[in-house]
Design a protein around this motif. Structure first.
Motif, short mmCIF file in Angstrom:
data_model
loop_
_atom_site.label_atom_id
_atom_site.label_comp_id
_atom_site.label_asym_id
_atom_site.label_seq_id
_atom_site.Cartn_x
_atom_site.Cartn_y
_atom_site.Cartn_z
N GLN A 65 80.26 120.34 142.31
CA GLN A 65 80.41 121.70 141.79
C GLN A 65 79.24 122.57 142.24
O GLN A 65 79.43 123.71 142.69
CB GLN A 65 80.47 121.69 140.26
N GLU A 66 78.03 122.03 142.12
CA GLU A 66 76.84 122.80 142.50
C GLU A 66 76.81 123.08 144.00
O GLU A 66 76.46 124.18 144.43
CB GLU A 66 75.59 122.08 142.03
N GLU A 67 77.20 122.10 144.78
CA GLU A 67 77.27 122.30 146.23
C GLU A 67 78.24 123.43 146.56
O GLU A 67 77.95 124.29 147.40
CB GLU A 67 77.72 121.00 146.90
N ARG A 68 79.37 123.45 145.89
CA ARG A 68 80.38 124.49 146.15
C ARG A 68 79.89 125.87 145.71
O ARG A 68 80.18 126.88 146.36
CB ARG A 68 81.69 124.12 145.48
N ILE A 69 79.17 125.94 144.60
CA ILE A 69 78.62 127.22 144.15
C ILE A 69 77.64 127.76 145.19
O ILE A 69 77.69 128.94 145.58
CB ILE A 69 77.92 127.07 142.77
N TRP A 70 76.73 126.93 145.69
CA TRP A 70 75.77 127.36 146.71
C TRP A 70 76.48 127.75 148.00
O TRP A 70 76.12 128.76 148.63
CB TRP A 70 74.72 126.28 146.98
N ASN A 71 77.47 126.96 148.41
CA ASN A 71 78.20 127.28 149.65
C ASN A 71 78.94 128.60 149.54
O ASN A 71 78.96 129.40 150.48
CB ASN A 71 79.18 126.16 150.00
N ARG A 72 79.55 128.86 148.38
CA ARG A 72 80.27 130.12 148.17
C ARG A 72 79.29 131.30 148.27
O ARG A 72 79.57 132.30 148.92
CB ARG A 72 80.96 130.10 146.82
N TYR A 73 78.14 131.15 147.64
CA TYR A 73 77.12 132.20 147.69
C TYR A 73 76.68 132.46 149.14
O TYR A 73 76.62 133.61 149.58
CB TYR A 73 75.93 131.80 146.82
N ALA A 74 76.41 131.39 149.85
CA ALA A 74 75.96 131.53 151.25
C ALA A 74 77.02 132.22 152.10
O ALA A 74 76.72 133.13 152.88
CB ALA A 74 75.61 130.16 151.82
N LYS A 75 78.27 131.82 151.94
CA LYS A 75 79.36 132.42 152.72
C LYS A 75 79.53 133.90 152.40
O LYS A 75 79.82 134.71 153.28
CB LYS A 75 80.66 131.67 152.49
N ARG A 76 79.34 134.27 151.15
CA ARG A 76 79.42 135.68 150.78
C ARG A 76 78.26 136.46 151.38
O ARG A 76 78.43 137.59 151.86
CB ARG A 76 79.41 135.83 149.26
N LYS A 77 77.07 135.88 151.35
CA LYS A 77 75.88 136.58 151.86
C LYS A 77 75.94 136.81 153.37
O LYS A 77 75.49 137.84 153.85
CB LYS A 77 74.60 135.82 151.50
#
Length: 132
Positions: A65-77
């Motif tokens: 879950q945490e990996e996916r939260i960070w990945n989503r943030y990175a992709k948005r940025k």
């Protein structure tokens, strides 16, 4: 449910939609002949539990879950994924901490202390491949 709960038109991240507007949107959703809602809003969506045929609780490993939260943030940025969310590094850190409490406290308490136990189907996924 995030798009109903949070005001994506607000100038900053983390502003809630006014309660009456949010509740009206939920009511319209559950008046449909069939529906599926998802999210982490136990208290707010409680009226929908009464109308639900089943309530599924999906637990996946916290690390994933945490990996996916960070990945989503990175992709948005980097612009790989478009979003109206106005996240900051601190808001993602806060989300990670909130997510831990949600998984370790809120889900177990919901399963243990609610009037809808007969509707709950709890799915615990112990391992998911990194390709998922």
């Amino acid at each position: 449910m995030d798009d109903i709960f949070w005001d994506n038109q607000a100038d900053e991240y983390g502003i809630k939609t006014p309660e009456l507007e949010r509740d009206d949107k939920l009511k319209k959703l559950v008046e449909q002949p069939s529906w599926v809602i998802e999210g982490v809003y136990f208290k707010w969506v409680k009226p929908s539990f009464k109308m639900a045929g089943k309530i599924f609780i999906l637990n996946i490993p916290l690390s994933l879950q945490e990996e996916r939260i960070w990945n989503r943030y990175a992709k948005r940025k980097i612009g790989e994924v478009t979003s109206v969310k106005k996240e900051t590094l601190q808001s993602v850190r806060d989300l990670i901490e909130w997510n831990r409490r949600y998984n370790q406290e809120h889900i177990p308490n919901f399963i243990k202390d609610n009037e809808f136990k007969s509707k709950i189907i709890h799915l615990k996924i112990m391992k998911i491949s990194s390709n998922t």
